[in-house]
Design a protein around this motif. Structure first.
Motif, mmCIF file in Angstrom:
data_model
loop_
_atom_site.group_PDB
_atom_site.id
_atom_site.type_symbol
_atom_site.label_atom_id
_atom_site.label_comp_id
_atom_site.label_asym_id
_atom_site.label_seq_id
_atom_site.Cartn_x
_atom_site.Cartn_y
_atom_site.Cartn_z
ATOM 1 N N ASP A 108 0.823 -1.219 0.000
ATOM 2 C CA ASP A 108 0.000 0.000 0.000
ATOM 3 C C ASP A 108 0.858 1.271 0.000
ATOM 4 N N ASP A 109 2.054 1.186 -0.583
ATOM 5 C CA ASP A 109 2.932 2.367 -0.639
ATOM 6 C C ASP A 109 3.133 2.851 -2.086
ATOM 7 N N SER A 114 -4.269 5.214 -6.796
ATOM 8 C CA SER A 114 -4.589 3.900 -6.207
ATOM 9 C C SER A 114 -3.873 3.718 -4.875
ATOM 10 N N GLY A 115 -2.680 4.294 -4.748
ATOM 11 C CA GLY A 115 -1.882 4.096 -3.538
ATOM 12 C C GLY A 115 -1.306 2.700 -3.419
ATOM 13 N N LEU A 116 -1.424 1.916 -4.508
ATOM 14 C CA LEU A 116 -0.982 0.531 -4.467
ATOM 15 C C LEU A 116 0.277 0.328 -5.308
#
Ligand code: FE
Length: 143
Positions: A108-109, A114-116
């Motif tokens: 999740d970084d 999306s932050g993915l």
């Protein structure tokens, strides 16, 4: 029966050793060793085992980690996410829904929106260029 699924010995025959170890046995290729961490052509990355389109070059970014990284799957329905507690870490493994090939992990970084960060082994992928129908399997040595 799903015609795209193969037996273990069929995978052994079809795949190179590193492809077999990663995609069928969930090994991880060494960072900066694979064919796609520094590959930026336009096209789709498809499953090395069954050819399902998994990621587009549109979502590929340089995470600096030595593995090809994507912010989103091409189609969320083609990717399965599985909780993975191996190596004393809580991670989310990603697999090809169609043939169960191990692809890598999602973290999740990643970049917005999306932050993915889908951190994927090159060995689990083949590249299909938008410029031709030809599937490239260029190895690191050919660069
Ligand atoms: Fe597959």
């Amino acid at each position: 029966m799903n015609a795209m699924k193969k037996t273990d010995s069929e995978y052994r025959e079809k795949l190179s050793d590193i492809e077999y170890q990663v995609a069928r046995k969930a090994a991880t290729e060494k960072p900066f060793s694979g064919r796609f961490w520094d590959h930026w052509d336009n096209g789709d990355y498809v499953c090395v085992c069954c050819g399902t389109p998994l990621f587009s070059s549109d979502s590929k970014f340089d995470a600096g980690c030595g593995w090809p990284s994507y912010s989103t799957p091409k189609d969320g329905n083609s990717i399965a996410e599985i909780k993975d507690q191996s190596h004393n870490m809580m991670r989310t493994e990603v697999r090809c829904v169609n043939c169960d090939a191990h692809l890598g992990h999602v973290f999740d970084d990643g970049p917005k929106p999306s932050g993915l960060r889908y951190c994927i082994n090159s060995a689990s992928l083949e590249f299909k260029s938008n410029d031709s129908e030809e599937i490239k399997k260029s190895s690191a040595q050919e660069k």
